[in-house]
Design a protein around this motif. Structure first.
Motif, PDB file in Angstrom:
ATOM      1  N   VAL A 384       0.970  -1.176  -0.146  1.00  0.00           N
ATOM      2  CA  VAL A 384      -0.123   0.079   0.022  1.00  0.00           C
ATOM      3  C   VAL A 384       1.023   1.283  -0.001  1.00  0.00           C
ATOM      4  O   VAL A 384       1.648   1.429   0.974  1.00  0.00           O
ATOM      5  N   ILE A 385       0.696   2.078  -0.802  1.00  0.00           N
ATOM      6  CA  ILE A 385       1.719   3.157  -1.173  1.00  0.00           C
ATOM      7  C   ILE A 385       0.708   4.581  -0.934  1.00  0.00           C
ATOM      8  O   ILE A 385       1.419   5.611  -0.817  1.00  0.00           O
ATOM      9  N   GLY A 386      -0.412   4.455  -0.532  1.00  0.00           N
ATOM     10  CA  GLY A 386      -1.284   5.691  -0.254  1.00  0.00           C
ATOM     11  C   GLY A 386      -2.706   5.486  -0.004  1.00  0.00           C
ATOM     12  O   GLY A 386      -3.212   4.183  -0.026  1.00  0.00           O
ATOM     13  N   GLN A 387      -3.469   6.452   0.168  1.00  0.00           N
ATOM     14  CA  GLN A 387      -4.916   6.464   0.255  1.00  0.00           C
ATOM     15  C   GLN A 387      -5.690   7.356  -0.593  1.00  0.00           C
ATOM     16  O   GLN A 387      -4.910   8.498  -0.797  1.00  0.00           O
ATOM     17  N   SER A 388      -6.760   7.199  -1.077  1.00  0.00           N
ATOM     18  CA  SER A 388      -7.504   8.174  -1.854  1.00  0.00           C
ATOM     19  C   SER A 388      -8.731   8.299  -1.125  1.00  0.00           C
ATOM     20  O   SER A 388      -9.597   7.505  -0.778  1.00  0.00           O
ATOM     21  N   GLU A 389      -9.127   9.836  -1.101  1.00  0.00           N
ATOM     22  CA  GLU A 389     -10.325  10.158  -0.452  1.00  0.00           C
ATOM     23  C   GLU A 389     -11.428  10.141  -1.392  1.00  0.00           C
ATOM     24  O   GLU A 389     -12.798   9.844  -1.139  1.00  0.00           O
ATOM     25  N   VAL A 390     -11.051   9.821  -2.787  1.00  0.00           N
ATOM     26  CA  VAL A 390     -12.178   9.772  -3.760  1.00  0.00           C
ATOM     27  C   VAL A 390     -12.009   8.497  -4.749  1.00  0.00           C
ATOM     28  O   VAL A 390     -11.101   7.864  -4.713  1.00  0.00           O
ATOM     29  N   ALA A 391     -13.058   8.089  -5.251  1.00  0.00           N
ATOM     30  CA  ALA A 391     -13.208   7.093  -6.322  1.00  0.00           C
ATOM     31  C   ALA A 391     -12.353   7.668  -7.594  1.00  0.00           C
ATOM     32  O   ALA A 391     -12.683   9.011  -7.740  1.00  0.00           O
ATOM     33  N   LEU A 392     -11.818   7.108  -8.258  1.00  0.00           N
ATOM     34  CA  LEU A 392     -10.894   7.410  -9.321  1.00  0.00           C
ATOM     35  C   LEU A 392     -11.578   6.734 -10.713  1.00  0.00           C
ATOM     36  O   LEU A 392     -11.698   5.427 -10.749  1.00  0.00           O
ATOM     37  N   GLU A 393     -11.853   7.465 -11.728  1.00  0.00           N
ATOM     38  CA  GLU A 393     -12.598   6.936 -12.805  1.00  0.00           C
ATOM     39  C   GLU A 393     -11.339   6.623 -13.933  1.00  0.00           C
ATOM     40  O   GLU A 393     -10.851   7.349 -14.532  1.00  0.00           O
ATOM     41  N   GLY A 394     -11.358   5.158 -14.074  1.00  0.00           N
ATOM     42  CA  GLY A 394     -10.511   4.845 -14.895  1.00  0.00           C
ATOM     43  C   GLY A 394     -11.282   4.253 -16.268  1.00  0.00           C
ATOM     44  O   GLY A 394     -10.403   3.438 -16.923  1.00  0.00           O
ATOM     45  N   ARG A 395     -12.488   4.148 -16.405  1.00  0.00           N
ATOM     46  CA  ARG A 395     -12.959   3.587 -17.678  1.00  0.00           C
ATOM     47  C   ARG A 395     -12.892   4.403 -18.928  1.00  0.00           C
ATOM     48  O   ARG A 395     -12.491   5.593 -18.983  1.00  0.00           O
ATOM     49  N   PRO A 459     -12.166   2.405  -6.281  1.00  0.00           N
ATOM     50  CA  PRO A 459     -12.811   2.910  -5.153  1.00  0.00           C
ATOM     51  C   PRO A 459     -12.090   3.646  -4.298  1.00  0.00           C
ATOM     52  O   PRO A 459     -10.993   3.428  -4.111  1.00  0.00           O
ATOM     53  N   ALA A 460     -12.507   4.524  -3.658  1.00  0.00           N
ATOM     54  CA  ALA A 460     -11.751   5.259  -2.485  1.00  0.00           C
ATOM     55  C   ALA A 460     -11.256   4.231  -1.599  1.00  0.00           C
ATOM     56  O   ALA A 460     -11.843   3.242  -1.138  1.00  0.00           O
ATOM     57  N   GLY A 461     -10.116   4.652  -1.057  1.00  0.00           N
ATOM     58  CA  GLY A 461      -9.378   3.800  -0.111  1.00  0.00           C
ATOM     59  C   GLY A 461      -8.034   3.539  -0.349  1.00  0.00           C
ATOM     60  O   GLY A 461      -7.442   4.367  -0.817  1.00  0.00           O
ATOM     61  N   PRO A 462      -7.379   2.650   0.037  1.00  0.00           N
ATOM     62  CA  PRO A 462      -6.000   2.169  -0.263  1.00  0.00           C
ATOM     63  C   PRO A 462      -5.692   1.975  -1.648  1.00  0.00           C
ATOM     64  O   PRO A 462      -6.264   1.471  -2.440  1.00  0.00           O
ATOM     65  N   ILE A 463      -4.478   2.526  -1.997  1.00  0.00           N
ATOM     66  CA  ILE A 463      -3.945   2.607  -3.268  1.00  0.00           C
ATOM     67  C   ILE A 463      -2.623   1.684  -3.106  1.00  0.00           C
ATOM     68  O   ILE A 463      -1.573   1.891  -2.177  1.00  0.00           O
ATOM     69  N   THR A 464      -2.691   0.819  -4.100  1.00  0.00           N
ATOM     70  CA  THR A 464      -1.484  -0.039  -3.785  1.00  0.00           C
ATOM     71  C   THR A 464      -0.324   0.102  -5.013  1.00  0.00           C
ATOM     72  O   THR A 464      -0.971   0.519  -6.182  1.00  0.00           O
ATOM     73  N   GLU A 465       0.778  -0.735  -5.015  1.00  0.00           N
ATOM     74  CA  GLU A 465       1.557  -0.414  -6.196  1.00  0.00           C
ATOM     75  C   GLU A 465       1.042  -1.407  -7.497  1.00  0.00           C
ATOM     76  O   GLU A 465       1.116  -0.902  -8.537  1.00  0.00           O
ATOM     77  N   LEU A 466       0.249  -2.526  -6.982  1.00  0.00           N
ATOM     78  CA  LEU A 466      -0.568  -3.056  -8.168  1.00  0.00           C
ATOM     79  C   LEU A 466      -1.391  -2.042  -8.913  1.00  0.00           C
ATOM     80  O   LEU A 466      -1.374  -1.995 -10.036  1.00  0.00           O
ATOM     81  N   ASN A 467      -2.128  -1.263  -8.292  1.00  0.00           N
ATOM     82  CA  ASN A 467      -2.988  -0.402  -8.732  1.00  0.00           C
ATOM     83  C   ASN A 467      -2.138   0.717  -9.826  1.00  0.00           C
ATOM     84  O   ASN A 467      -2.508   1.016 -10.852  1.00  0.00           O
ATOM     85  N   THR A 468      -1.163   0.983  -9.466  1.00  0.00           N
ATOM     86  CA  THR A 468      -0.084   1.979 -10.481  1.00  0.00           C
ATOM     87  C   THR A 468      -0.022   1.198 -11.717  1.00  0.00           C
ATOM     88  O   THR A 468       0.095   1.690 -12.700  1.00  0.00           O
ATOM     89  N   PHE A 469       0.505  -0.157 -11.611  1.00  0.00           N
ATOM     90  CA  PHE A 469       0.613  -0.976 -12.912  1.00  0.00           C
ATOM     91  C   PHE A 469      -0.500  -1.086 -13.648  1.00  0.00           C
ATOM     92  O   PHE A 469      -0.538  -1.137 -14.916  1.00  0.00           O
ATOM     93  N   GLU A 470      -1.921  -1.108 -12.957  1.00  0.00           N
ATOM     94  CA  GLU A 470      -3.042  -1.492 -13.742  1.00  0.00           C
ATOM     95  C   GLU A 470      -3.629   0.213 -14.540  1.00  0.00           C
ATOM     96  O   GLU A 470      -3.944   0.133 -15.551  1.00  0.00           O
ATOM     97  N   ILE A 471      -3.087   1.215 -13.854  1.00  0.00           N
ATOM     98  CA  ILE A 471      -3.482   2.538 -14.527  1.00  0.00           C
ATOM     99  C   ILE A 471      -2.418   2.714 -15.635  1.00  0.00           C
ATOM    100  O   ILE A 471      -2.720   3.236 -16.667  1.00  0.00           O
ATOM    101  N   ALA A 472      -0.793   2.566 -15.331  1.00  0.00           N
ATOM    102  CA  ALA A 472      -0.041   3.087 -16.306  1.00  0.00           C
ATOM    103  C   ALA A 472       0.797   1.839 -16.559  1.00  0.00           C
ATOM    104  O   ALA A 472       1.896   1.639 -16.183  1.00  0.00           O
ATOM    105  N   ALA A 473       0.273   1.175 -17.355  1.00  0.00           N
ATOM    106  CA  ALA A 473       0.748  -0.228 -17.775  1.00  0.00           C
ATOM    107  C   ALA A 473       1.875  -0.576 -18.571  1.00  0.00           C
ATOM    108  O   ALA A 473       2.589  -1.427 -18.507  1.00  0.00           O
ATOM    109  N   PHE A 474       2.272   0.491 -19.544  1.00  0.00           N
ATOM    110  CA  PHE A 474       3.101   0.505 -20.617  1.00  0.00           C
ATOM    111  C   PHE A 474       4.360   0.799 -20.102  1.00  0.00           C
ATOM    112  O   PHE A 474       4.730   1.502 -19.144  1.00  0.00           O
ATOM    113  N   ALA A 475       5.455   0.542 -21.067  1.00  0.00           N
ATOM    114  CA  ALA A 475       6.973   0.695 -20.698  1.00  0.00           C
ATOM    115  C   ALA A 475       7.124   2.020 -21.600  1.00  0.00           C
ATOM    116  O   ALA A 475       8.148   2.327 -22.003  1.00  0.00           O
TER     117      ALA A 475
END
Length: 639
Positions: A384-395, A459-475
């Motif tokens: 876990v690298i942080g927390q988010s107060e808001v849901a983040l729109e990734g669609r 969803p709002a809540g914990p942000i993990t290192e896995l989430n960053t790979f899911e968001i920014a997936a490319f090299a």
């Protein structure tokens, strides 16, 4: 041109009508076989098993059942179950089908591209090194051939060469790509591992398979010096002609053209084609009664029918990706290689983990691929690298789309809080690293919507290192492009809004500036070299956060130049961004690493994504849409 359909053209037109009637009254092996005097006899029932867009989704996943409250989920997909299902369907295709007496029965297994994709699961492969887990998975599944898609080039030609080098026993196909300028790939061509077409031998029959890749490849991936022939029809026809000249009379096209409709448009240009498998669009074709993964929507019937240049009907097939389905077309050929009909059992077969059709994972695939990848992903998820107060729109916001957090559309059509977060992380990290690399800190940063890969609401809540790979997936590596004049920066933004209201990966998210565009204005048209063919006039104004005007009333402000932060994909002209070879410097970190650092660093967000900075609605007006035809039109897309 040799064409196996011309040897008996006149009587075959009558037989074509009978075959078409058999297809449209149920698609089954019906009366055509029972009356040899009236119709040709089936010589081979060929089962074509296929998938596309596996995209490194090797692990099983949970799918929410629509309409359940509280939400009920089901477990489906995963490459280990996929392997079990393929083995079962191969066995069914060649044994124990008494409904097809008196004919040979064969099976081929084909991929139509995008077999791997950047992200957490493929990062496990990059950490391991070749052979990659995805390569091992393809070996265990047992393909006969695989088309080359666009995502195969996302890490450049050398990683693709490593990927293909780790696969065994089948060729990789594309008729319209040239590899002579890329030594690692040309070596595979010389070894027969990459080809334009191949011949699969099955039950004494020869089945030709031709590959093709989208001409958009240079704009949407990183092929470097791979040469892309935009005339797909001519390249494919040349291979069909070669196969027919060699006596092959059953020919399948396995293409990755990004959209099943592109294949439908291609078929009328081709002579001698029998079956077409599309890839890249992730469309689910299915028929009434086919069991589906919860939440999946059907784009059309399986198969779609097109008419080739010979006037013959060609079944066009594709399926949804992520190892959720095995496509199955059971098609009848006569001795001359003509398609007579396809069986009613044709359609997608879901890779189920729940219910009467549940499939057990293959133990070898589980041990060699799934378990090590799952362990790697679990480690990322635990950090876990942080927390988010808001849901983040990734669609993405592909139409039709459910309303997103702002009540409009997703990150390929409108400003979103996740798009703002990623653009801010890019500018923040580039600013921190710029002095070390001797380049100016960026005034502004732009992020393409196609680089945001989450494809769900986080969803709002914990942000993990896995989430960053899911968001920014490319090299994609952070870069600074210095000295961009205001006129060219306007062109960059024009490109970013040029495909609206359609969803497109070039849609631009911005940090350090705000801009207004008129959706009723002329959309820019630009080629893959960044040459503007039609100047757009959608951008109305652009103003930096420090108050500097860059564009006013549609006119670039003279004398203003900007240092632009982005990543190397866009800086090299990806998504047709018209940088036109402007010099840029990469900063040694990927945009995923930049996002992670921005969230967790005390100098960045210090572990907290706040509602004040990244609200779920009323995003702060970085991007304002107007429609000059109707007046004020907040949140313009969708139409």
């Amino acid at each position: 041109m040799n064409n196996h359909r011309t040897s008996a053209a006149r009587p075959r037109m009558f037989l074509l009508a009978l075959a078409a009637l058999a297809v449209f009254v149920g698609g089954t092996a019906s009366a055509a076989d029972s009356s040899p005097a009236r119709a040709p006899k089936t010589d081979l029932w060929l089962t074509v098993l296929h998938n596309n867009d596996g995209e490194s989704r090797l692990l099983e996943a949970e799918f929410a059942v629509p309409g359940t409250d509280p939400v009920v989920t089901e477990t489906h997909a995963g490459v280990a179950r996929f392997k079990t299902l393929v083995d079962r369907l191969k066995a069914e295709a060649t044994t124990g089908r008494p409904k097809f007496p008196g004919a040979k029965r064969g099976v081929v297994m084909l991929s139509s591209g995008d077999n791997f994709l950047a992200g957490a699961q493929f990062t496990a492969s990059l950490e391991k090194g070749p052979p990659f887990y995805d390569s091992i998975a393809m070996n265990l599944i047992g393909y006969d051939a695989a088309a080359i898609g666009n995502h195969e080039f996302d890490f450049g030609p050398d990683v693709l060469a490593q990927y293909i080098g780790g696969t065994m026993g089948f060729p990789w196909l594309s008729a319209n790509l040239g590899f002579a300028l890329e030594p690692s790939l040309q070596a595979l061509v010389d070894a027969g591992r990459i080809a334009k077409s191949t011949v699969v031998k099955e039950r004494g029959e020869r089945i030709g398979v031709v590959g093709a890749t989208t001409p958009l490849l240079p704009a949407i991936s990183s092929p470097r010096r791979v040469v892309v022939d935009p005339n797909v029809a001519a390249a494919v026809q040349a291979e069909i002609d070669k196969l027919e000249a060699a006596g092959v009379n059953k020919i399948i096209l396995s293409s990755h053209l990004q959209d099943v409709n592109a294949d439908r448009a291609l078929i009328p240009m081709l002579s001698g084609i029998d079956v077409a498998i599309a890839g890249g669009g992730d469309e689910l074709l299915a028929n009434p009664g086919d069991p589906l993964i919860p939440g999946d929507l059907v784009a059309g019937p399986y198969p779609i029918v097109a008419t080739n240049a010979d006037g013959r009907q060609v079944p066009v097939i594709t399926t949804a990706g992520d190892y959720k389905y095995v496509g199955r077309l059971i098609v009848a050929f006569d001795k001359a290689g003509n398609v007579l009909r396809w069986d009613e059992d044709s359609g997608p077969v879901r890779v189920s983990g729940t219910g009467m059709d549940a499939i057990a994972p293959d133990p070898t695939m589980q041990a060699q691929v799934v378990d090590p990848v799952a362990e790697f992903v679990a480690e990322l998820a635990a950090n876990v690298i942080g927390q988010s107060e808001v849901a983040l729109e990734g669609r993405r916001g592909n139409a039709p789309v459910a309303p997103n957090l702002t009540g409009t559309a997703g990150g390929r059509r409108t400003e979103t809080n996740l798009g703002n977060l990623l653009a801010d992380s890019l500018r923040w990290q580039a600013s921190a690293l710029a002095p070390t690399f001797g380049v100016p800190q960026p005034d502004v940063a732009i992020q393409n919507g196609g680089g945001i890969r989450l494809e769900r609401v986080l969803p709002a809540g914990p942000i993990t290192e896995l989430n960053t790979f899911e968001i920014a997936a490319f090299a994609n590596f952070l870069s600074v492009v210095p000295g961009i004049p205001s006129s060219q920066f306007k062109e960059l933004l024009e490109n970013g809004v040029s495909r609206l209201p359609a969803a497109d990966g070039r849609f631009v998210h911005i940090s350090g500036a705000r801009f207004t565009y008129n959706i009723a204005g002329t959309a820019q048209v630009v080629n893959n070299d960044g040459v503007v063919l039609t100047p757009g006039n959608r951008i109305v104004d652009v103003r930096l956060d420090d108050g500097t005007w860059v564009v006013m009333n549609g006119v670039p402000v003279p004398g203003v130049t900007l240092d632009v932060g982005t990543h190397d994909f866009s800086a090299r002209g990806g998504d047709q961004y018209p940088f036109r070879g402007a010099p840029f410097t990469t900063l040694g970190v990927t945009y995923q690493q930049g996002l992670k650092s921005y969230i967790e660093s005390p100098a960045g967000l210090n572990g907290l994504i706040t509602a004040a900075q990244y609200p779920e609605s009323n995003l702060g007006g970085r991007i304002t849409c107007i429609d000059a035809n109707v007046g004020a039109a907040p949140d313009c897309p969708p139409e």
